[in-house]
Design an enzyme around this catalytic site. Structure first.
Site, short mmCIF file in Angstrom:
data_model
loop_
_atom_site.label_atom_id
_atom_site.label_comp_id
_atom_site.label_asym_id
_atom_site.label_seq_id
_atom_site.Cartn_x
_atom_site.Cartn_y
_atom_site.Cartn_z
N LYS A 31 0.83 -1.14 -0.06
CA LYS A 31 -0.02 0.01 -0.02
C LYS A 31 0.92 1.17 -0.21
O LYS A 31 0.58 2.28 -0.73
CB LYS A 31 -1.07 0.01 1.25
CG LYS A 31 -1.64 1.39 1.50
CD LYS A 31 -2.73 1.81 0.43
CE LYS A 31 -2.90 3.27 0.27
NZ LYS A 31 -4.30 3.38 0.27
N CYS B 257 -3.15 11.25 1.60
CA CYS B 257 -2.67 9.84 1.43
C CYS B 257 -1.06 10.09 0.68
O CYS B 257 -0.17 9.66 1.30
CB CYS B 257 -3.64 9.09 0.47
SG CYS B 257 -5.14 8.87 0.96
N1 SAJ Z 1 -1.49 14.81 -8.87
C1 SAJ Z 1 -0.80 15.68 -9.71
N2 SAJ Z 1 -0.43 14.95 -10.88
C2 SAJ Z 1 -1.12 13.85 -11.53
C3 SAJ Z 1 -1.99 13.33 -10.35
C4 SAJ Z 1 -2.28 13.68 -9.29
O1 SAJ Z 1 -0.32 16.79 -9.48
O2 SAJ Z 1 -0.53 13.58 -12.45
C5 SAJ Z 1 -1.99 15.51 -7.66
C6 SAJ Z 1 -3.66 15.86 -7.18
O3 SAJ Z 1 -4.02 16.91 -7.74
C7 SAJ Z 1 -3.63 15.60 -5.80
C8 SAJ Z 1 -2.59 14.54 -5.30
O4 SAJ Z 1 -1.69 14.40 -6.44
O5 SAJ Z 1 -3.25 16.84 -5.14
C9 SAJ Z 1 -3.28 13.31 -5.14
O6 SAJ Z 1 -4.45 13.03 -5.96
P1 SAJ Z 1 -4.63 11.36 -6.63
O7 SAJ Z 1 -5.73 11.72 -7.32
O8 SAJ Z 1 -3.24 11.17 -7.50
O9 SAJ Z 1 -4.73 10.42 -5.47
P2 SAJ Z 1 -5.46 10.61 -4.11
O10 SAJ Z 1 -4.87 11.08 -2.89
O11 SAJ Z 1 -7.05 11.24 -4.17
O12 SAJ Z 1 -5.89 9.04 -3.72
C10 SAJ Z 1 -4.56 8.06 -3.57
C11 SAJ Z 1 -4.75 6.80 -4.73
N3 SAJ Z 1 -3.66 6.15 -4.81
C12 SAJ Z 1 -3.15 5.92 -5.80
O13 SAJ Z 1 -3.61 6.46 -6.84
C13 SAJ Z 1 -1.88 5.22 -6.09
C14 SAJ Z 1 -5.92 5.94 -3.92
O14 SAJ Z 1 -6.14 4.91 -4.66
C15 SAJ Z 1 -5.78 5.51 -2.57
O15 SAJ Z 1 -6.64 4.75 -2.05
C16 SAJ Z 1 -5.45 6.97 -1.91
O16 SAJ Z 1 -4.43 7.81 -2.45
C17 SAJ Z 1 -5.44 6.60 -0.31
O17 SAJ Z 1 -6.31 6.62 0.33
O18 SAJ Z 1 -4.11 5.97 0.15
#
Ligand code: SAJ
Length: 413
Positions: free
Chosen positions: A210, A264
């Site tokens: 994880k 996360c």
């Molecule tokens: N982000 C970027 N660039 C990208 C992708 C995301 O800057 O290309 C930023 C987003 O704007 C945001 C942050 O990253 O600020 C996180 O966003 P996210 O959509 O990637 O992820 P979370 O935090 O909403 O959810 C993540 C997920 N993990 C993965 O994709 C590996 C989710 O599946 C997990 O369950 C969750 O963390 C968790 O609870 O751990």
């Protein structure tokens, strides 16, 4: 195995509890927050997640989901409590420990206890040790031998906010028990409602898997963010450069942004760093790169603002990612607040997913929450911080004559 006691009714616990109730389990939800408990028993929720309100209403209406501030006896116990970090980026296991201690008096042999909270390696085994202290009468795998026993396993949640109800059912799950019997019991439980694959491993491996998933994402976003700063320095359009590089069949660069938010991805990699501080060099650096990104955006805005005497700056988007209303741990919100605090400019905050600015934000001087239309009319500088769908396809004529800072690829794509 048909009664469940679930501790923590937040973004993961509440959807899980209501889903399990609609699948026929009898679910007792526990939260330390009385408001949450009261709302749930009235069929209401205090957080925003698509379709969750309808599912909660039906689960509570069926009589299979009830909430309280204390646990009761059950066949299965699920811990779904926060695991934040404290000063020094050290994992804070106090919620896991408190939840474990609160269920300890209700446990019986044959029960299954599952930790769903994202946790540092070794936490599930720690749970067994805490339980052994409190309940020397129980046979605990890894601590005492015997049969029947208590089953203890880790199954980390993996759902994406905004798609939680679908992903709870469709995602593959990784399940690791502290012994083989615990793994088998937990696999049987998840197999009863998960459509994705349910994959067996050990508790320690499941814990690291994880953390690896979120660290992988963080490292890749850090690469994109670093590229965006390099492009800025070399005066190259980052969006063009990434689009072109991604035409390579084995390259898939993620999207740069104002920083990494949420609870996360910006937290979990630190758990790996804490466990292996000398070795986790790339993971630590990625965290630092992403944490630095909001400061770069602030510096960019201030450099552009220096051309004006008292500029009006529109911050477009406050949420931590596109098309959600969640402002917690949001780099866009941090940037907006910092610009307001540093003074010398009038800030127009545009967040189409919320009705009003929460708490003290609404009372800050020189900061107004306005609709996009007002921002486009009044601002000298437009700072695109979150790629909300409402900001797509803005008429380019409305942008003419304005300074544009695009931290999320809205305009330059
Ligand atoms: N982000 C970027 N660039 C990208 C992708 C995301 O800057 O290309 C930023 C987003 O704007 C945001 C942050 O990253 O600020 C996180 O966003 P996210 O959509 O990637 O992820 P979370 O935090 O909403 O959810 C993540 C997920 N993990 C993965 O994709 C590996 C989710 O599946 C997990 O369950 C969750 O963390 C968790 O609870 O751990």
């Amino acid at each position: 195995m048909d009664s469940i006691c679930i501790l923590g009714l937040g973004y993961i616990g509440l959807p899980t509890a209501s889903l399990l109730a609609t699948k026929g389990f009898s679910v007792h939800g526990v939260d330390v927050n009385e408001r949450v408990v009261k709302a749930l028993n009235a069929g209401k929720i205090l957080l925003h997640e698509p379709a969750l309100d309808v599912m909660v209403k039906s689960a509570v209406g069926s009589g299979r989901l009830k909430a309280d501030t204390a646990p009761i006896e059950a066949d299965i116990f699920i811990l779904s409590v926060p695991t934040p970090f404290v000063n020094g980026k050290k994992p804070d296991l106090s919620y896991v420990e408190a939840a474990t201690r609160s269920v300890a008096p209700y446990l019986r042999h044959g029960n299954l206890l599952i930790l769903e909270s994202t946790s540092p390696v070794g936490t599930t085994e720690r749970i067994c040790q805490w339980l052994a202290e409190m309940r020397p009468d129980l046979v605990l795998p890894g601590v005492t031998d015997g049969c029947p026993q208590l089953h203890v396993a880790h199954c980390p949640e993996r759902v994406l906010p905004g798609r939680i109800l679908r992903e709870l059912v469709e995602n593959d799950r990784v399940v690791g028990g502290v012994d083989a019997a615990s793994t088998a019991k937990a696999i049987e439980f998840y197999g009863s409602f998960v459509q994705g694959e349910v994959l067996a491993t050990t508790a320690r491996t499941a814990e690291l898997v994880k953390l690896m998933e979120n660290a992988y994402r963080d490292v890749n976003i850090a690469f994109a963010n670093e590229i965006s700063l390099i492009c800025q320095e070399l005066q190259i359009n980052v969006w063009d450069a990434i689009r072109l590089a991604n035409h390579h069949p084995r390259v898939n660069i993620l999207t740069p942004g104002p920083g990494v938010g949420g609870h996360c991805i910006a937290v979990d990699p630190w758990f790996i760093v804490d466990s292996a501080p000398a070795t986790a060099r790339l993971i630590r650096t990625a965290r630092e790169v992403n944490d630095h990104k909001p400061h770069s955006v602030i510096a960019q805005v201030r450099a552009k603002a220096a051309r004006f005497t008292a500029p009006t700056v529109a911050c477009l988007g406050l949420a931590f990612k596109p098309d959600i209303d969640d402002l917690r741990e949001s780099p866009a919100l941090f940037i907006t607040r910092e610009l307001q605090a540093q003074g010398g400019m009038e800030i127009l905050a545009v967040e189409p997913n919320i009705r009003e600015l929460p708490g003290e934000l609404g009372e800050l001087p020189n900061l107004r929450h306005v609709p996009l239309k007002t921002a486009l009319e009044e601002a000298d500088i437009l700072v695109f911080l979150v790629a909300h769908r409402q900001f797509q396809n803005i008429d380019h004529d409305l942008l003419l004559g304005k300074v544009i800072i695009d931290a999320c690829g809205m305009v330059q794509n």
